[in-house]
Scaffold this active site. Sequence first.
Site, mmCIF file in Angstrom:
data_model
loop_
_atom_site.group_PDB
_atom_site.id
_atom_site.type_symbol
_atom_site.label_atom_id
_atom_site.label_comp_id
_atom_site.label_asym_id
_atom_site.label_seq_id
_atom_site.Cartn_x
_atom_site.Cartn_y
_atom_site.Cartn_z
ATOM 1 N N GLY A 132 0.819 -1.213 0.000
ATOM 2 C CA GLY A 132 0.000 0.000 0.000
ATOM 3 C C GLY A 132 0.846 1.252 0.000
ATOM 4 N NE ARG A 133 3.249 2.445 5.321
ATOM 5 C CZ ARG A 133 3.505 2.997 6.472
ATOM 6 N NH1 ARG A 133 3.829 4.257 6.524
ATOM 7 N NH2 ARG A 133 3.443 2.298 7.573
ATOM 8 C CE LYS B 86 6.929 0.855 5.884
ATOM 9 N NZ LYS B 86 7.243 -0.107 6.951
ATOM 10 C CG ASP C 183 -1.228 8.827 3.561
ATOM 11 O OD1 ASP C 183 -0.671 7.724 3.745
ATOM 12 O OD2 ASP C 183 -1.156 9.762 4.378
ATOM 13 N N GLY C 184 -0.515 6.064 1.296
ATOM 14 C CA GLY C 184 0.728 5.572 0.691
ATOM 15 C C GLY C 184 1.984 6.256 1.206
ATOM 16 N NE ARG D 84 10.343 -1.911 3.248
ATOM 17 C CZ ARG D 84 9.260 -2.466 3.774
ATOM 18 N NH1 ARG D 84 9.174 -2.631 5.091
ATOM 19 N NH2 ARG D 84 8.270 -2.872 3.023
ATOM 20 N NE ARG E 42 5.625 -7.676 2.027
ATOM 21 C CZ ARG E 42 5.822 -6.795 2.984
ATOM 22 N NH1 ARG E 42 5.232 -6.952 4.159
ATOM 23 N NH2 ARG E 42 6.555 -5.731 2.772
ATOM 24 C CG ASP F 69 0.139 -8.436 6.220
ATOM 25 O OD1 ASP F 69 -0.335 -9.078 7.163
ATOM 26 O OD2 ASP F 69 0.235 -7.199 6.231
ATOM 27 C CG ASN F 70 3.536 -7.112 8.548
ATOM 28 O OD1 ASN F 70 3.511 -6.663 7.406
ATOM 29 N ND2 ASN F 70 2.913 -6.533 9.548
HETATM 30 P P1 AMP Z 1 1.342 -3.201 8.234
HETATM 31 O O1 AMP Z 1 0.698 -4.274 9.036
HETATM 32 O O2 AMP Z 1 1.598 -1.938 8.968
HETATM 33 O O3 AMP Z 1 2.609 -3.699 7.581
HETATM 34 O O4 AMP Z 1 0.348 -2.767 7.042
HETATM 35 C C1 AMP Z 1 -0.766 -3.519 6.654
HETATM 36 C C2 AMP Z 1 -1.227 -3.112 5.287
HETATM 37 O O5 AMP Z 1 -1.598 -1.747 5.274
HETATM 38 C C3 AMP Z 1 -0.204 -3.277 4.184
HETATM 39 O O6 AMP Z 1 -0.853 -3.719 3.034
HETATM 40 C C4 AMP Z 1 0.336 -1.881 4.008
HETATM 41 O O7 AMP Z 1 0.843 -1.668 2.722
HETATM 42 C C5 AMP Z 1 -0.897 -1.049 4.270
HETATM 43 N N1 AMP Z 1 -0.569 0.304 4.734
HETATM 44 C C6 AMP Z 1 -0.067 0.673 5.931
HETATM 45 N N2 AMP Z 1 0.087 2.006 5.995
HETATM 46 C C7 AMP Z 1 -0.314 2.516 4.819
HETATM 47 C C8 AMP Z 1 -0.388 3.831 4.252
HETATM 48 N N3 AMP Z 1 -0.020 4.911 4.937
HETATM 49 N N4 AMP Z 1 -0.842 3.929 2.990
HETATM 50 C C9 AMP Z 1 -1.231 2.859 2.286
HETATM 51 N N5 AMP Z 1 -1.199 1.614 2.757
HETATM 52 C C10 AMP Z 1 -0.741 1.432 4.007
HETATM 53 MG MG MG Z 2 3.180 -4.845 6.298
#
Ligand code: AMP
Ligand code: MG
Length: 522
Positions: free
Chosen positions: A102-103, A122, A134-135, A192, A199, A269-270
């Site tokens: 997403g970002r 990132k 917002d990415g 990164r 993943r 996903d992480n």
């Molecule tokens: P995370 O668990 O924080 O790694 O994020 C979970 C999901 O949310 C992933 O698909 C990320 O890409 C998405 N995500 C987190 N923050 C943002 C952001 N600010 N804009 C877009 N996607 C986000």
């Molecule tokens: Mg993630």
Amino acid sequence: MNLHINDTFNKELPADKSRENSPRQVLEACYSFVRPKVPSNPSLIHVSKEMLQAIGLNDSDAQREDFLAVFSGAKVLEGSDPYSMCYGGHQFGHWAGQLGDGRAINLTEVVHKDQRWALQLKGAGETPYSRRADGLAVLRSSIREHLCSEAMYHLGVPTTRSLSLCLTGDEVLRDVMYDGHPAYEKGAVVCRVAPSFIRFGNFQIFASRNDVANLKKLTDYTIKHFFPSIKGGTKESYIEFFNAVLDKTLAMIIDWQRVGFVHGVMNTDNLSILGLTIDYGPYGWLEGYDPNWTPNTTDRQQSRYRYGNQPSIGLWNLYQLANALFLLVEDAKPFENALERYKTEFGPAKTKMMRAKLGLASPMELDVDLFETLEDTLVLVETDMTIFFRRLAAIEKSTNTDDALSIIKEAFYPTIEDLPEATIDQWKRWLQNYIDRLQKEERSDEDRKTAMNLVNPKYVLRNYMAQLAIDAADKGDYSIINELHEMLKQPYAEQMEYQKWFAKRPEWARHKVGCSMLSCSS
Ligand code: AMP
Ligand code: MG
């Protein structure tokens, strides 16, 4: 810039047919092509020299204008075609469907000295996977990711790396504690680096859609490039692959437990398919040893991702990966066997790790009891994990119990005079058992100390340290970032010039946002 571009992911795997950059479901594709957002006024804050060299660049490359342009998202490297990956995941135990980068935007892959590196920005803007967000990324979380990934690398923990940290010059709105008080923060972009950012969730998304053809393509690709000892394409190879991922995941979690790292968001996903620590969000370091601690306020109620639960969550996540890969094998038994192996091998792997932490070279049956009683004793009074294990190395075979207590008491948060007698007694009993055990060791005190200091770090990125670096950087002062980055290159060395960082968490940081409280809002 002389980078040896050698793209494979976006050449060998199916792409999203649409190039439209708007949130949507992306089917039958491993990724979508997308361009980074052009920052309004980019500037470079910090570069990791080690990472620079690893990808075949040198210090003067990092001074060039096009370095800043490429790694802040302003310019796309010639011969590259950036993309965001499609993946799904289980978040906090529940299937969340499509998530994706997403970002994050993969710029390209480079090869240097036979090593493949994917470079990924990132915080460089929206992608088809941004959903309602917002990415973007803020300076605070980008500093945390940049410093911690390099620190983990130098600790010897498998991890994604970080090449650079840039300010974008744009403002980003964030509600840090999700309490209805959003504020503007400085936007930042981290580059990164990892052999690959694939993943568990990349496999899961295809399985969830019953898209076996693409699941197979992705698995064959992953085996071919990252598990070269396995000859892919057969059912047996997928089992072998799963076993290899399981081994890497187990080894990574053992390392986390060894250094007191709490990931904070171990959603599928992480979890990297290469067993690398990935996605530094609301992670934290154990200060007082507490198996129930999680830095992630979003998870405080359940504490699913608490320190002591990381090993079983690793297994839970591997079950989900097994469920996905099952579609390629159609036989559950070999997966069950592998998962069973995680259960039987985790204990011995932990024992081996704890032996090293306690400096016991010759294995003895009683050791497990010694470790278990230590874990019970460590929670009696708030005891700093890093300081405790580092000080422990100063205890010798001839040390008496009272002196041993004086050696480790520096690790206690309350002063020793305030401790109940029963607590002191229990500590003394444990220390006496430890000294008795040391006397059965053939190795000299000196050699043991040297060995212990190679597995028990003196310096870790304590939560408050990252916060001090952030507070200064917010005012334009990057000296703490530089200092911490330098120091954390040698976490096991004494480095007396940095002694002030070998200290317990200061009282002001106990309940401060960013130090003990972190959310996913970054
Ligand atoms: P995370 O668990 O924080 O790694 O994020 C979970 C999901 O949310 C992933 O698909 C990320 O890409 C998405 N995500 C987190 N923050 C943002 C952001 N600010 N804009 C877009 N996607 C986000
Ligand atoms: Mg993630």
